[in-house]
Motif scaffolding. Sequence first.
Motif, short mmCIF file in Angstrom:
data_model
loop_
_atom_site.label_atom_id
_atom_site.label_comp_id
_atom_site.label_asym_id
_atom_site.label_seq_id
_atom_site.Cartn_x
_atom_site.Cartn_y
_atom_site.Cartn_z
N LYS A 50 7.08 4.89 20.18
CA LYS A 50 5.81 5.06 19.46
C LYS A 50 4.69 5.54 20.37
CE LYS A 50 2.62 3.05 16.27
NZ LYS A 50 2.53 2.24 15.10
N SER A 55 -0.78 12.10 17.89
CA SER A 55 -1.38 12.02 16.56
C SER A 55 -1.47 13.41 15.95
CB SER A 55 -2.77 11.41 16.67
OG SER A 55 -3.36 11.38 15.39
N ARG A 63 4.24 8.53 4.28
CA ARG A 63 3.23 7.47 4.28
C ARG A 63 2.68 7.27 2.87
NH1 ARG A 63 0.59 5.08 8.18
NH2 ARG A 63 1.26 6.59 9.72
N ARG A 67 3.37 3.83 0.99
CA ARG A 67 2.20 2.96 0.96
C ARG A 67 1.52 2.93 -0.40
NH1 ARG A 67 -0.26 2.04 6.40
NH2 ARG A 67 1.14 0.41 7.08
N LYS A 160 5.62 13.74 13.32
CA LYS A 160 4.88 12.98 12.32
C LYS A 160 5.81 12.01 11.59
CE LYS A 160 1.31 12.03 9.73
NZ LYS A 160 0.34 11.08 10.22
N GLU A 164 5.81 7.78 11.51
CA GLU A 164 5.69 6.98 10.29
C GLU A 164 6.86 6.03 10.08
OE1 GLU A 164 4.80 9.70 7.10
OE2 GLU A 164 2.73 9.85 7.76
N ILE A 167 6.04 2.49 8.92
CA ILE A 167 5.80 2.33 7.49
C ILE A 167 7.13 2.10 6.77
CG2 ILE A 167 4.87 3.41 5.40
CD1 ILE A 167 2.77 2.88 7.58
#
Length: 176
Positions: A50, A55, A63, A67, A160, A164, A167
């Motif tokens: 991680k 970013s 996500r 979410r 990306k 994630e 999540i």
Amino acid sequence: MKVFTAFFCTFAISFLLCESPVTEGKTLHFGACRLFVHFHDLKENFADIKHTIVSIPVLLSIRRVLRVEGPRNSKFGDSCCFLRHLLKFYVEKVFKQYPTVDGNIRTKTSSLANSFLSIKTELRKCHERNMCQCGEESRQKIEAILHAYKNMDVNAAATKAIGELDILLEWMEKYH
């Protein structure tokens, strides 16, 4: 004295085994499909990579799907099928396209891919036994993720999606 020593050794071994990360797992329930997942290993491997994630401002819909739309919504009945396809997406695209030159990170990514492959195999078995239904909802959610992924630069999309994973792991662990 021998009885006390034997008892103490047995107790100590039992305690160590109970504290072992190997036992840290959960049985997940996706409808009638149940599988045991060692979250400790998944989280540990993800934590190791991680910090290398850059970013990326573009919102990948994993996500958003996990979410906002799906996990807390009890109407998401075909989550078993959705997870199977999502893990397939990670194994066949994301992990293969993740740009890293660091051998340690590549090893961690490979471990995650192998764990995902094992879970996906168990979900496929459930599907073959008609315990894992696939409906329109899971198809639409996977298509949205694939569409978003294809519209990004390959390296950026893979990075990306890896970013994630927390999540996805949270969704798997807490809601199933």
